[in-house]
Design an enzyme around this catalytic site. Structure first.
Site, PDB file in Angstrom:
ATOM      1  N   ASP A  19     -21.252  24.434  24.879  1.00  0.00           N
ATOM      2  CA  ASP A  19     -22.539  23.733  24.830  1.00  0.00           C
ATOM      3  C   ASP A  19     -22.296  22.242  24.704  1.00  0.00           C
ATOM      4  OD1 ASP A  19     -25.543  23.556  24.262  1.00  0.00           O
ATOM      5  OD2 ASP A  19     -24.709  22.645  22.457  1.00  0.00           O
TER       6      ASP A  19
ATOM      7  N   ASP B 182     -26.647  22.463  30.434  1.00  0.00           N
ATOM      8  CA  ASP B 182     -25.756  21.971  29.384  1.00  0.00           C
ATOM      9  C   ASP B 182     -24.958  23.087  28.704  1.00  0.00           C
ATOM     10  OD1 ASP B 182     -27.849  23.192  28.095  1.00  0.00           O
ATOM     11  OD2 ASP B 182     -28.185  21.575  26.637  1.00  0.00           O
ATOM     12  N   GLU B 183     -24.924  24.270  29.298  1.00  0.00           N
ATOM     13  CA  GLU B 183     -24.237  25.387  28.650  1.00  0.00           C
ATOM     14  C   GLU B 183     -23.599  26.298  29.696  1.00  0.00           C
ATOM     15  OE1 GLU B 183     -25.693  28.766  25.527  1.00  0.00           O
ATOM     16  OE2 GLU B 183     -26.324  26.694  25.124  1.00  0.00           O
TER      17      GLU B 183
END
Length: 420
Positions: free
Chosen positions: A16, A115-116
């Site tokens: 993350d 974002d992950e």
């Protein structure tokens, strides 16, 4: 009894990017993402604009996080407020995924969101060392190349790596869970909404059943959970034991497929006609998404959220039609029925539409008396989709998009709902 020795023992990293939008904006301004005071909003010119991301310092010292409004940000000279630049954020996200490919093959990377990501690092020990050493090397590579912070959760499956990330690694940068940690680290989790995959509605239902922690869920009779929730009850039970058989890239909780669209309007809509114009535009988008997957649906849901200026509230209603559809006007007619039956002439600020109860497009049984007309409407939808794909989303629009209430022309020029 659960026998963990027979379960998959993969090495999965869940990575993350911390406060990704805010961190990217900070780096562009030459600031340290972890020490600066920075907020990313949708539009700095609108006081009611939503906060999309805030730096860790903004969260810890000012309590400003995603979902707050621009007018709630304190007037402090240390705070930087910037507009979202979604194009730049997407380019950075893509570059980070390319970096992951330096450590593992493409088929071992699953991009979960901007974002992950999940990485399967089985068999990379000779290249990069132990699981923890590999995670540290990836974290350091991201830091050196992009100057961006990240957190990494490690587990034997996708579920436990994600839970490890959310419940421990985000506070310690890197953490690892094994099946042995389930009872000591996972079962104590409460409220249930802290458990990935359990939303507020499911949590309330479980609470009414006397279940308030993951441990209580794990020890609840499986047959009673299946009776209450169906297949989802089986998943809840085994996920509470840390068990997940999902392959990398597969959805971790297999729910029913649906196609939806929601938006917070840029202003309050007082005129019901304007609201209906937006509903038609959104029905067009929901139908397009269904057609792109070659799916149709029978259940249509309309959600209306009223403005806070009139005390908020709203309604969400569904209706199941006889024949599945992915035709815009079929969906729109049902939404209009739901709107006219439930709308109470208050100011509207939020609209959502969902098409569910789906089947494959080629499984539709057309009416003997209306077969030709239905085929024409379906084919017209696919033709419009093809034109937009080739020439852009604004190449062909409905007339309502050119009215004062229409939003499609503006939103089609955005990336992820925000300026590029």
């Amino acid at each position: 009894m659960i026998s963990y020795s027979k379960l998959p023992q993969h090495k999965i990293l869940c990575i993350d990017m911390k406060s990704f939008f805010a961190s990217c904006a900070a780096v562009q301004l030459g600031l340290d993402p972890l020490t600066c005071y920075l907020v990313v909003v949708g539009d700095t010119d609108r006081d009611g604009s939503i906060v999309l991301a805030s730096s860790p310092k903004m969260k810890s010292e000012f309590g400003i996080k995603t979902g707050n409004r621009l007018f709630e940000i304190p007037n402090d000279p240390r705070i930087k407020i910037v507009n979202a630049k979604m194009g730049t954020f997407l380019k950075t996200s893509t570059a980070i995924v390319k970096l992951f490919n330096q450590f593992v093959p493409k088929e071992c990377i699953h991009v979960y969101s901007i974002d992950e990501s999940f990485l399967k690092i089985d068999g990379t020990e000779r290249l990069w060392g132990s699981t923890l050493e590999t995670a540290e090397k990836i974290r350091e590579a991201i830091k050196q190349q992009f100057n961006l912070p990240c957190a990494i959760g490690i587990g034997p499956n996708m579920l436990l790596s994600k839970l490890c990330l959310d419940l421990e690694a985000k506070n310690s940068e890197i953490a690892e869970w094994t099946y042995e940690d389930v009872k000591t680290k996972l079962w104590n989790v409460s409220p249930l909404s802290k458990m990935w995959g359990i939303g507020s509605k499911t949590e309330k239902t479980l609470n009414r059943m006397g279940i308030y922690s993951v441990g209580q869920l794990a020890n609840y009779p499986l047959d009673r959970l299946e009776k209450k929730f169906g297949v989802m009850g089986n998943q809840l039970y085994y996920h509470a034991h840390g068990i997940d058989f999902s392959e990398l890239g597969a959805p971790i909780i297999q729910g029913q497929i649906s196609f939806g669209k929601g938006q917070i309007l840029l202003r309050d809509y007082d005129d019901p006609k304007e609201v209906k114009h937006v509903i038609l535009e959104m029905c067009e988008e929901v139908a397009r998404r269904a057609r792109s997957a070659k799916k149709c649906g029978r259940t249509i849901s309309l959600g209306i959220g009223y403005s806070k200026n009139v005390s908020g509230g709203g309604f969400n209603r569904s209706r199941t039609i006889q024949d599945p559809t992915n035709v815009t006007m079929d969906i729109y007619r049902t939404c209009l029925e739901l709107f006219d039956e439930n709308f109470n002439n208050r100011t509207v600020r939020q609209i959502s539409i969902t098409l569910s109860n789906v089947c494959n497009d080629d499984e539709i049984q057309l009416s003997l008396f209306d077969e030709e007309n239905q085929l024409k409407k379906r084919n017209l939808g696919y033709t419009m989709d093809a034109i937009r794909k080739k020439h852009g989303p604004n190449a062909i629009l409905r007339a309502v998009s050119y009215t004062d209430g229409g939003t499609s022309r503006h939103r089609n020029n955005l990336v992820g709902g925000h300026n590029a």
